[in-house]
Design a protein around this motif. Sequence first.
Motif, PDB file in Angstrom:
ATOM      1  N   ASP A 198       0.820  -1.212   0.000  1.00 14.38           N
ATOM      2  CA  ASP A 198       0.000   0.000   0.000  1.00 14.38           C
ATOM      3  C   ASP A 198       0.854   1.262   0.000  1.00 14.38           C
ATOM      4  N   HIS A 199       2.164   1.123   0.212  1.00 15.02           N
ATOM      5  CA  HIS A 199       3.096   2.251   0.159  1.00 15.02           C
ATOM      6  C   HIS A 199       4.020   2.154  -1.050  1.00 15.02           C
ATOM      7  N   LEU A 200       3.646   1.342  -2.040  1.00 19.15           N
ATOM      8  CA  LEU A 200       4.448   1.152  -3.257  1.00 19.15           C
ATOM      9  C   LEU A 200       3.587   1.391  -4.488  1.00 19.15           C
ATOM     10  N   PRO A 201       4.216   1.806  -5.592  1.00 21.24           N
ATOM     11  CA  PRO A 201       3.434   1.929  -6.824  1.00 21.24           C
ATOM     12  C   PRO A 201       3.002   0.545  -7.311  1.00 21.24           C
ATOM     13  N   ASP A 202       1.877   0.491  -7.998  1.00 14.17           N
ATOM     14  CA  ASP A 202       1.485  -0.763  -8.629  1.00 14.17           C
ATOM     15  C   ASP A 202       2.470  -1.075  -9.748  1.00 14.17           C
ATOM     16  N   PRO A 203       2.781  -2.365  -9.955  1.00  9.81           N
ATOM     17  CA  PRO A 203       3.654  -2.711 -11.086  1.00  9.81           C
ATOM     18  C   PRO A 203       3.024  -2.223 -12.393  1.00  9.81           C
ATOM     19  N   ALA A 243      13.301   1.285 -16.478  1.00  8.14           N
ATOM     20  CA  ALA A 243      12.351   2.131 -17.214  1.00  8.14           C
ATOM     21  C   ALA A 243      11.662   3.060 -16.237  1.00  8.14           C
ATOM     22  N   VAL A 244      11.199   4.186 -16.775  1.00  6.99           N
ATOM     23  CA  VAL A 244      10.349   5.091 -15.996  1.00  6.99           C
ATOM     24  C   VAL A 244       8.909   4.793 -16.395  1.00  6.99           C
ATOM     25  N   ALA A 245       8.011   4.834 -15.415  1.00  5.94           N
ATOM     26  CA  ALA A 245       6.598   4.532 -15.670  1.00  5.94           C
ATOM     27  C   ALA A 245       5.993   5.520 -16.652  1.00  5.94           C
ATOM     28  N   PRO A 246       4.996   5.082 -17.416  1.00  9.36           N
ATOM     29  CA  PRO A 246       4.431   5.937 -18.467  1.00  9.36           C
ATOM     30  C   PRO A 246       3.658   7.145 -17.955  1.00  9.36           C
ATOM     31  N   ILE A 247       3.467   7.280 -16.642  1.00 10.96           N
ATOM     32  CA  ILE A 247       2.808   8.500 -16.154  1.00 10.96           C
ATOM     33  C   ILE A 247       3.671   9.730 -16.403  1.00 10.96           C
ATOM     34  N   LEU A 258      14.052  -6.562 -14.078  1.00  7.18           N
ATOM     35  CA  LEU A 258      13.405  -5.357 -14.586  1.00  7.18           C
ATOM     36  C   LEU A 258      13.121  -4.444 -13.400  1.00  7.18           C
ATOM     37  N   ALA A 259      13.445  -3.168 -13.536  1.00 14.12           N
ATOM     38  CA  ALA A 259      13.215  -2.193 -12.471  1.00 14.12           C
ATOM     39  C   ALA A 259      12.458  -1.018 -13.061  1.00 14.12           C
ATOM     40  N   GLU A 260      11.260  -0.754 -12.531  1.00 13.01           N
ATOM     41  CA  GLU A 260      10.430   0.334 -13.032  1.00 13.01           C
ATOM     42  C   GLU A 260      10.315   1.410 -11.959  1.00 13.01           C
ATOM     43  N   PHE A 261      10.638   2.647 -12.352  1.00 15.29           N
ATOM     44  CA  PHE A 261      10.590   3.783 -11.446  1.00 15.29           C
ATOM     45  C   PHE A 261       9.337   4.613 -11.717  1.00 15.29           C
ATOM     46  N   THR A 262       8.544   4.816 -10.664  1.00  8.88           N
ATOM     47  CA  THR A 262       7.389   5.705 -10.752  1.00  8.88           C
ATOM     48  C   THR A 262       7.724   6.962  -9.968  1.00  8.88           C
ATOM     49  N   PRO A 263       7.822   8.110 -10.650  1.00  5.53           N
ATOM     50  CA  PRO A 263       8.158   9.358  -9.949  1.00  5.53           C
ATOM     51  C   PRO A 263       6.961   9.880  -9.144  1.00  5.53           C
ATOM     52  N   THR A 264       7.223  10.871  -8.306  1.00  6.45           N
ATOM     53  CA  THR A 264       6.162  11.432  -7.468  1.00  6.45           C
ATOM     54  C   THR A 264       5.161  12.252  -8.268  1.00  6.45           C
ATOM     55  N   THR A 265       5.601  12.820  -9.406  1.00  7.11           N
ATOM     56  CA  THR A 265       4.691  13.591 -10.258  1.00  7.11           C
ATOM     57  C   THR A 265       4.992  13.276 -11.717  1.00  7.11           C
ATOM     58  N   ASP A 273       8.754   6.059   1.922  1.00  9.98           N
ATOM     59  CA  ASP A 273       8.165   7.333   2.299  1.00  9.98           C
ATOM     60  C   ASP A 273       6.643   7.253   2.156  1.00  9.98           C
ATOM     61  N   SER A 274       5.944   7.177   3.289  1.00 11.65           N
ATOM     62  CA  SER A 274       4.490   6.993   3.267  1.00 11.65           C
ATOM     63  C   SER A 274       3.752   8.206   2.715  1.00 11.65           C
ATOM     64  N   ARG A 275       4.440   9.340   2.564  1.00  7.99           N
ATOM     65  CA  ARG A 275       3.818  10.524   1.959  1.00  7.99           C
ATOM     66  C   ARG A 275       3.655  10.373   0.453  1.00  7.99           C
ATOM     67  N   HIS A 276       4.360   9.399  -0.131  1.00 10.22           N
ATOM     68  CA  HIS A 276       4.327   9.196  -1.587  1.00 10.22           C
ATOM     69  C   HIS A 276       4.066   7.718  -1.878  1.00 10.22           C
ATOM     70  N   PRO A 277       2.863   7.211  -1.547  1.00 10.38           N
ATOM     71  CA  PRO A 277       2.600   5.774  -1.655  1.00 10.38           C
ATOM     72  C   PRO A 277       2.541   5.250  -3.090  1.00 10.38           C
ATOM     73  N   ASP A 278       2.437   6.119  -4.064  1.00 13.86           N
ATOM     74  CA  ASP A 278       2.365   5.673  -5.458  1.00 13.86           C
ATOM     75  C   ASP A 278       3.667   5.916  -6.207  1.00 13.86           C
ATOM     76  N   ALA A 279       4.754   6.190  -5.481  1.00 17.89           N
ATOM     77  CA  ALA A 279       6.042   6.475  -6.120  1.00 17.89           C
ATOM     78  C   ALA A 279       7.098   5.511  -5.605  1.00 17.89           C
ATOM     79  N   GLY A 280       8.114   5.296  -6.424  1.00 18.82           N
ATOM     80  CA  GLY A 280       9.235   4.447  -6.028  1.00 18.82           C
ATOM     81  C   GLY A 280       9.523   3.375  -7.063  1.00 18.82           C
ATOM     82  N   TRP A 281      10.196   2.331  -6.613  1.00 19.22           N
ATOM     83  CA  TRP A 281      10.662   1.248  -7.485  1.00 19.22           C
ATOM     84  C   TRP A 281       9.837  -0.012  -7.287  1.00 19.22           C
TER      85      TRP A 281
END
Length: 197
Positions: A27-32, A142-146, A103-110, A78-86
Amino acid sequence: MPGIPRPFAGDDADEETFDEYDEFRPDHLPDPGQFLRGADVLTGEEHCAFHRLTRDIFEERGVYDATFGYNLARLNLDSRHPDAGWRYARAPDGDGADEDVLLAEFTPTTEFCPQSDTLTVGAFRAWNGLSDRHGFDRVSVAVAPIHHESTDINEKLRNMERRLDDDGTVESPERSRESGERSRGPADDADSSSLPF
């Protein structure tokens, strides 16, 4: 890493704000995302073990988020950014490939995170430059498509990966400059193993 300004890091970031490195908190990680689709996504202790190793590799190579002023691996906690990270996954076997690829996918905070290019390139260089630290032949990033520039950033990462596949070396600082990653500085004459990323 001292001396990094933290323009957006608030004083509310106490220890309760962060999970522990041995906690798997989906719940504190981005969805794959799509980069990991069809792959064996790491969860539980497997995810935590690779992420602890990532923290150490990023610390050694200086892969820091300048916005928050911490090792980029800490973003996952960082629980302030639950949809960001690896998020990580084992690449599926295919075409007779005998390589063990993570494979490592990075989801940025914005979606407009200005550091996404630098951070994913830095992570790629850190993981593949210190490949003796993990049990994978290669880490594909890769960086997430957002992210609004994900297509361009991911193409740059694929080009770096092709070079890695061709001759087994991680892109040098000189080649990074040619592709616009950073400008020349006094550290360029130093041993590349001591340079950030």
